[in-house]
Scaffold this active site. Structure first.
Site, short mmCIF file in Angstrom:
data_model
loop_
_atom_site.label_atom_id
_atom_site.label_comp_id
_atom_site.label_asym_id
_atom_site.label_seq_id
_atom_site.Cartn_x
_atom_site.Cartn_y
_atom_site.Cartn_z
N ILE A 369 -21.95 -34.50 84.66
CA ILE A 369 -22.81 -33.43 85.15
C ILE A 369 -24.17 -33.43 84.48
O ILE A 369 -25.05 -32.65 84.83
CB ILE A 369 -22.14 -32.06 84.96
CG1 ILE A 369 -21.84 -31.78 83.49
CG2 ILE A 369 -20.88 -31.97 85.79
CD1 ILE A 369 -21.27 -30.40 83.22
N GLY A 370 -24.36 -34.29 83.53
CA GLY A 370 -25.66 -34.42 82.88
C GLY A 370 -25.70 -35.68 82.06
O GLY A 370 -24.67 -36.14 81.56
N PHE A 374 -29.34 -39.65 74.81
CA PHE A 374 -28.38 -39.45 73.72
C PHE A 374 -26.93 -39.52 74.17
O PHE A 374 -26.05 -39.47 73.35
CB PHE A 374 -28.63 -38.10 73.05
CG PHE A 374 -29.93 -38.07 72.31
CD1 PHE A 374 -30.10 -38.79 71.16
CD2 PHE A 374 -30.99 -37.32 72.79
CE1 PHE A 374 -31.29 -38.77 70.47
CE2 PHE A 374 -32.19 -37.30 72.10
CZ PHE A 374 -32.33 -38.02 70.95
N GLY A 375 -26.69 -39.59 75.44
CA GLY A 375 -25.32 -39.62 75.91
C GLY A 375 -25.20 -38.94 77.25
O GLY A 375 -26.10 -39.03 78.08
N LYS A 390 -20.03 -32.61 75.76
CA LYS A 390 -21.27 -33.33 75.51
C LYS A 390 -20.93 -34.53 74.62
O LYS A 390 -20.65 -34.38 73.44
CB LYS A 390 -22.30 -32.43 74.84
CG LYS A 390 -23.61 -33.13 74.52
CD LYS A 390 -24.74 -32.17 74.20
CE LYS A 390 -24.43 -31.26 73.06
NZ LYS A 390 -25.64 -30.50 72.63
N ASP A 493 -36.70 -23.95 71.58
CA ASP A 493 -36.77 -24.73 72.82
C ASP A 493 -36.32 -23.86 73.99
O ASP A 493 -35.57 -24.31 74.86
CB ASP A 493 -35.90 -25.99 72.70
CG ASP A 493 -36.18 -26.99 73.82
OD1 ASP A 493 -37.24 -26.86 74.47
OD2 ASP A 493 -35.35 -27.87 74.06
#
Length: 691
Positions: A369-370, A374-375, A390, A493
């Site tokens: 889904i993303g 970085f992975g 994640k 952020d």
């Protein structure tokens, strides 16, 4: 300049004053003399050296005391490594009844010893210690080396020109890179090369004159001829002026760095005037040179320490991980002494939280889904619940400050694991294997706010109360972070990509803490999405809670307009205009009457001066007091059907019963976008690709 006039009292006032030697003891050539200018300079350098050493020792003591206070029995006294420390209880036991030793708490788990903290190994500490020792040696040399010896001018030239290194090397610590060893080493080599060139040419110039010192004449400390001295001081003044001008237009130096530049500019300006007056044979030249040299020597140490930081800033080598060290007590009190352990190189795990640790083979992975540098983020089922995992490649955490790569991963895990709030993304567990690290969070079915604004903004237009609900949810989450004790946690952020929604779009949660930090004294790193950066952050000033407030104002603007704040501008251009021309994106015209108070709040949040912006406490009170009364909101259809989830898992040979997610009331959200700190301090976006 001939100093023989001193003996016959035919010098001008300044020449006589700064060349005069006062006998303290003895007679003749063996007498102990005190020269007004040179010995005053020597005392000034010794004073500066002692001041720096005192402040370094005080900082080290402060670190020891704060460590013992945090980990001792509350009495502030130091304890041995075998002593038992108290954590949330008076008997030295955690909530699980496990005794925790100081050695376990610090040395084993973080590689940080209380007796030998990392401050000693930081480049900044080494630099300050180097400068203090150099100043002490220079002062003692001027004070005790016989001025009528041939070695005196040679040693004074060698040591005196060393200020090329001590004056300029400090600038590497003032442009926001913190303990960047590569930059410090590069700057040191450059300054050393320049030092060798000037030192050698000065020595050659002096000895080529075949001038031998008579009595105490060498103590005038003027071994360079007036023309060479004028050229060097004027060149230095021009260079420092150019650098200062560059920092005004483009702030690559911290504000304190400008203080040091102004100090060097002032010294070189006065010295160049003195050298010029000496060339013109004006008596006042010695006044300028003497006053500049004495003020320079006495103010060097205090001003250097004031420029680089204070006692707490000396802990900057550990500053990024102070929240982890503070909260580590809470981890251990909750999960026991062995709940966290750091492994050596080649071991299978870098971090194990006994209550949070999950093995990768416990998941039934679904679709991605993303993804990003970085992975990737994958949907998964864990113990019957839909979650987001994640997955982070371990080599993505390498950084430039020499710390272990696991520390960056550990930082986000530490922040996530202690946060408990309905409007903050819920952390569920952590995975760690040889080449992979993973963070498990609740799954958010509504996706990111960014995707909602891009694909389905009409839902907000049709239901204006949604904008209020989202703003209140985000404000509650941010108020929780900023109200954290002892220091607020700054998100750094905050953007539409890092706000996640539930399937009904009524609950928003703050996510992605890869760049978050507990507020400190030197938070000047430029981080996050450029469009959402506060003006003071873009130009390199301190990051405060009011910078998050600015980002919140832009975020609410995005909610009511359905656009990104940069609109047709490049993000860098948008940030530059906001910082230097006070540009803000235009408010929608006409504005929905239900959003008029939101518009007023937006204008308060994005004021140029941080002091004029409200706190999240005020923002939350304002939103809750002004939320309009509206008809009951009917949630839209679910963004992601249960059947699609099951089919995705079946495609991975992980069969699930259709509708199994209907019973997952606890976890119904998606972790759709991620931004993690990449090498050099930037951020990499994880784009939401789930349908």
């Amino acid at each position: 300049m001939d100093t023989s006039c001193v003996s016959i009292n035919q010098c001008g006032f300044c020449t006589y004053l700064f060349n005069r030697s006062i006998p303290l003891a003895g007679e003749g050539d063996g007498a102990i003399m005190f020269n007004t200018m040179v010995d005053s300079m020597a005392l000034g350098y010794i004073f500066s050296a002692l001041y720096l050493l005192f402040r370094l020792q005080r900082s080290y003591t402060y670190l020891q005391k704060s460590s013992n206070n945090n980990n001792g029995n509350g009495n502030g006294n130091g304890s041995s490594n075998n002593d038992i420390i108290s954590i949330n209880s008076s008997n030295g036991l955690n909530r699980s009844g496990v005794k925790i030793s100081q050695d376990t708490l610090w040395d084993k788990n973080f590689g940080i010893s209380i007796d030998h903290p990392r401050i000693i190994n930081s480049t900044y500490f080494k630099y300050t210690l180097f400068v203090s020792l150099w100043l002490a040696f220079e002062g003692l040399l001027l004070l005790f080396l016989p001025p009528n010896s041939l070695a005196y001018p040679a040693f004074v030239i060698i040591v005196g020109t060393g200020h090329i290194v001590t004056d300029n090397w400090v600038l590497v610590f003032l442009y926001g890179k913190e303990d960047d060893r590569f930059s410090a080493r590069r700057s040191f080599y450059s300054c050393t090369l320049l030092y060798l060139i000037i030192c050698c040419t000065t020595l050659a110039s002096f000895f080529d004159d075949q001038t031998m010192c008579k009595k105490n004449d060498c103590q005038t400390f003027m071994f360079q001829d007036e023309y060479t001295s004028l050229a060097i001081t004027v060149a230095s003044l021009v260079v420092y002026t150019i650098v200062l001008g560059m920092t005004i237009k483009r702030s690559f130096l911290r504000p304190t760095g400008r203080i040091w530049l102004l100090f060097l500019m002032g010294y070189n300006c006065i010295s160049s005037v003195g050298a010029l007056l000496n060339i013109l044979d004006v008596d006042a030249g010695y006044c300028f040179l003497g006053i500049a040299a004495i003020i320079y020597s006495f103010s060097y140490g205090p001003l250097l320490f004031r420029t680089c930081g204070n006692d707490t800033n000396l802990l900057r080598a550990r500053g990024e991980f102070l929240p982890l060290l503070t909260n580590f007590q809470e981890y251990t009190s909750l999960f026991g002494r062995e709940s966290i352990s750091t492994s050596g190189e080649g071991a299978t795990t870098a971090l194990q939280l006994s209550a949070f640790y999950i093995r990768f083979n416990e998941f039934k992975f679904g679709q991605v889904i993303g993804e990003g540098y970085f992975g990737e983020v994958r949907k998964a089922v864990w113990k019957g619940a839909v979650v987001a995992v994640k997955i982070l490649h371990r080599n993505s955490f390498r950084n430039t400050d020499g710390n272990k790569e696991e520390n960056v991963f550990l930082k986000e895990v530490a922040i996530l694991s202690i946060l408990r709030h309905p409007n903050v993304l819920q952390f569920l567990g952590v995975c760690s294997e040889t080449n992979l690290n993973g963070i498990v969070t609740e799954y958010m079915g509504g996706g990111s706010l960014d995707r909602l604004l891009t694909d389905r903004y009409f839902l907000i237009k049709q239901n204006p109360i949604l904008a209020w609900n989202m703003a209140i949810s985000i404000a509650r989450g941010m108020f929780y972070l900023h109200d954290w004790k002892p220091n607020p946690i700054l998100h750094r952020d905050l953007s539409t990509k890092n706000i996640l929604l539930d399937e009904s779009l009524t609950i928003a949660k703050v996510a992605d803490f890869g760049l978050s930090k507990e507020q400190g004294f030197e938070m000047t790193s430029t981080v996050g999405h450029l469009c959402y950066q506060a003006p003071e952050v873009f130009i390199g000033e301190l990051y405060t809670p009011k910078a998050d407030v600015y980002s919140f104002g832009l975020l609410v603007w995005c909610i009511i307009t359905g656009e990104q704040p940069n609109q047709n501008l490049q993000p860098l251009k948008m940030a530059h205009l906001a910082a230097y021309e006070n540009y803000r994106p235009p408010m929608p015209q006409p504005m929905d009457p239900m959003w008029e108070n939101l518009g007023k709040l937006i204008e308060m949040c994005w004021k140029k001066s941080p002091e004029e912006r409200p706190s999240f406490s005020f923002i939350l009170d304002f939103l809750e007091a002004n939320v309009p009364i509206s008809n009951t909101y009917v949630p839209p259809l679910k963004c992601i059907s249960d059947n699609s989830v099951s089919n995705n898992f079946n495609n991975n040979n992980n069969t699930l019963n259709n509708g199994s997610t209907n019973n997952l009331g606890l976890l119904t959200l998606s972790f759709s976008t991620l931004n993690l700190q990449k090498q050099g301090g930037g951020a990499e976006e994880f784009h939401y690709i789930d349908g």
